[in-house]
Enzyme design. Structure first.
Site, PDB file in Angstrom:
ATOM      1  N   CYS A   8       0.947  -1.300   0.179  1.00  0.00           N
ATOM      2  CA  CYS A   8       0.050   0.056  -0.050  1.00  0.00           C
ATOM      3  C   CYS A   8       0.889   1.176   0.074  1.00  0.00           C
ATOM      4  CB  CYS A   8      -0.865  -0.116   1.173  1.00  0.00           C
ATOM      5  SG  CYS A   8      -1.799   1.531   1.342  1.00  0.00           S
ATOM      6  N   HIS A  12     -45.375  32.842 -18.055  1.00  0.00           N
ATOM      7  CA  HIS A  12     -46.115  33.856 -18.554  1.00  0.00           C
ATOM      8  C   HIS A  12     -45.985  33.898 -20.213  1.00  0.00           C
ATOM      9  CE1 HIS A  12     -41.764  35.394 -19.306  1.00  0.00           C
ATOM     10  NE2 HIS A  12     -41.794  35.215 -18.278  1.00  0.00           N
ATOM     11  N   CYS A  29      -1.326  25.103   5.367  1.00  0.00           N
ATOM     12  CA  CYS A  29      -0.253  25.946   4.817  1.00  0.00           C
ATOM     13  C   CYS A  29      -1.033  26.846   3.620  1.00  0.00           C
ATOM     14  CB  CYS A  29       0.673  24.708   3.979  1.00  0.00           C
ATOM     15  SG  CYS A  29       0.016  23.660   2.805  1.00  0.00           S
ATOM     16  N   CYS A  76      -5.469   3.271 -13.562  1.00  0.00           N
ATOM     17  CA  CYS A  76      -4.048   3.484 -13.509  1.00  0.00           C
ATOM     18  C   CYS A  76      -3.284   2.301 -12.888  1.00  0.00           C
ATOM     19  CB  CYS A  76      -3.787   4.614 -12.548  1.00  0.00           C
ATOM     20  SG  CYS A  76      -4.580   4.394 -10.994  1.00  0.00           S
TER      21      CYS A  76
END
Length: 464
Positions: free
Chosen positions: A227, A352, A423, A245
């Site tokens: 992983c 309308h 950040c 991917c």
């Protein structure tokens, strides 16, 4: 004469016992060599099945010809596995000393002509090994040499016997030699032991693709993967792979990643965690990992986002309804299927017709009472109700003031973005542009990996 008869009977009994023992040893060996999905036998009987998955070369492709316009699935497909060739056998009492196994050969994607050629080759292998067990030899031939024997190469056209077919390449054995030639499936060339187990070309293609997907999943579940988030090695059954991917992450890390994104409402950002990777997770992968409540939120937000991106879908203007409404093509009228309100898509008021939409400023002038005229007129003064319009204007001004004070525009798509901590590296959730909050310019990120594999970035514009 009596002695000769007794000797012959004893020899036959001895041979029968030897055959029986050889059969049991062969079946036991096959059970130990092959997995359950490859070999099976009927209990207390000399009957069983061998399912041979042929070894395909790399980049093997199949295609469907265009000679049948009724086929829904046309084109070519890359496959890694094809459905097995099934050898159903029954061992006679005098096998292997005298008789060959009785068998039938079936397959979904091989034609009867091709299966007949394989039947002939199995007979030839028995003649070469007569007196010895032959099932393992047959199985190895089907798995490793059947494609070469039939001269099947990529791309391979799949057909179904009985439908309109083009000539097929097949191999017919002549005097121990293999003669490759073009032939058309004719009754005289077919072996009665050969059977193509396919109903139609469409069902055949679906079966091939389903089997290929299932076999790839079986192989994936048995492999070890690292992983890229927790850097631990885990089996594929405990991992998820992005289809585009091929990146692999463990389910625990990916579940936590999905949960954070869904809670923040970023359902369109459930992409591969690998930096700069554009692969997006499928709804099935999300449903498998997150809880039912979170998936419902994900599904709802995804639908909402999809509807917002459709130019022909608007929402009912009634605040207590807000049902998605499909606009009339080429018009401005919308009819809510929930509250049955008929409205104009432009001004969001009652429909309308061909009359032009009344702008809020014009409406205010028409409805605001004229005090000087009302003082000299006996006509009743019309009550001006501009509460809704006043609130809308106040809300818009307040929103603009808040945006001006707390937000900055994305340098790529000009969407207002508020910074709530962290950040100076910002990520636009709409166009996914990376930019610096201090100088408001897109920047080139320098990824500096420390000893704990944590990523840090420096803006090349302002140095922050």
């Amino acid at each position: 004469m009596a002695f000769a008869s007794i000797s012959k009977q004893a020899t036959e009994t001895c041979m029968s016992a030897a055959d029986r023992e050889a059969q049991e040893d062969e079946l036991l060996a096959l059970a130990n060599i092959y997995a359950e999905h490859e070999f099976g036998r009927v209990a207390d009987a000399q009957v069983g099945q061998l399912r041979a998955c042929l070894e395909l070369p790399q980049n093997f492709r199949i295609f469907v010809g265009d000679h049948d316009a009724k086929n829904a699935l046309e084109g070519d497909f890359e496959v890694f596995f094809l459905p097995p060739v099934v050898l159903t056998f029954e061992l006679p009492e005098d096998y292997p000393s005298t008789s060959a196994p009785e068998f039938k050969l079936s397959c979904k994607w091989l034609t009867p002509v091709q299966l007949s050629a394989l039947c002939k080759q199995l007979d030839y292998l028995w003649e070469e090994n007569k007196g010895r067990v032959v099932l393992f030899t047959w199985m190895q031939f089907l798995k490793e040499a059947a494609l070469q024997h039939l001269n099947i190469t990529s791309p391979f056209e799949v057909t179904v016997h009985g439908e309109e077919m083009c000539p097929q390449k097949s191999v017919i054995q002549k005097d121990g030699e293999h003669d490759t030639h073009e032939s058309i499936a004719q009754p005289g060339l077919l072996d009665e032991r050969a059977l193509q187990d396919a109903e139609s070309l469409d069902s055949l293609i679906r079966d091939i693709l389903s089997f290929d997907e299932a076999q790839q999943a079986r192989g994936f579940h048995c492999q070890l993967f690292q992983c890229n988030i927790c850097f631990l090695d885990k089996l594929g059954i405990d991992c998820t792979q992005f289809k585009l991917c091929q990146h692999v992450y463990c389910n625990e890390c990916l579940k936590a990643y999905f949960e954070v994104k869904i809670k923040e409402g970023h359902v369109h950002l459930l992409h591969c965690p690998e930096p700069e990777c554009e692969s997006v997770s499928t709804p099935a992968q999300v449903k498998q990992l997150v809880a039912e409540e979170l998936f419902s939120r994900y599904d709802r937000l995804l639908l909402q986002s999809s509807l917002d991106s459709m130019v022909d879908v608007v929402y009912c203007p009634r605040l207590n309804c807000q049902t998605p409404v499909l606009k009339e093509p080429g018009g401005t009228m919308g009819i809510c299927s929930n509250c049955h309100f008929v409205f104009c898509d432009l001004c969001k008021r009652i429909y309308h017709g061909v009359a032009s939409c009344t702008q809020p400023e014009e409406k205010e002038k028409e409805t605001r009472p004229n005090k000087s005229l009302a003082a000299n007129s006996e006509a009743p003064v019309r009550k001006y109700n501009y509460k809704e319009e006043t609130y809308r204007r106040w809300y818009e001004k307040a929103s603009k003031r808040y945006i001006a004070a707390n937000c900055k525009m994305c340098p790529a798509c000009n969407v207002p973005i508020e910074k709530d901590g962290g950040c100076f590296r910002m990520h636009c959730t709409k166009c996914r542009t990376m930019y610096c909050w201090e100088c408001n310019l897109p920047f080139t990120a320098k990824l500096e990996l420390n000893s704990k594999q944590k990523r840090s970035s420096v803006c090349t514009s302002c140095g922050r």
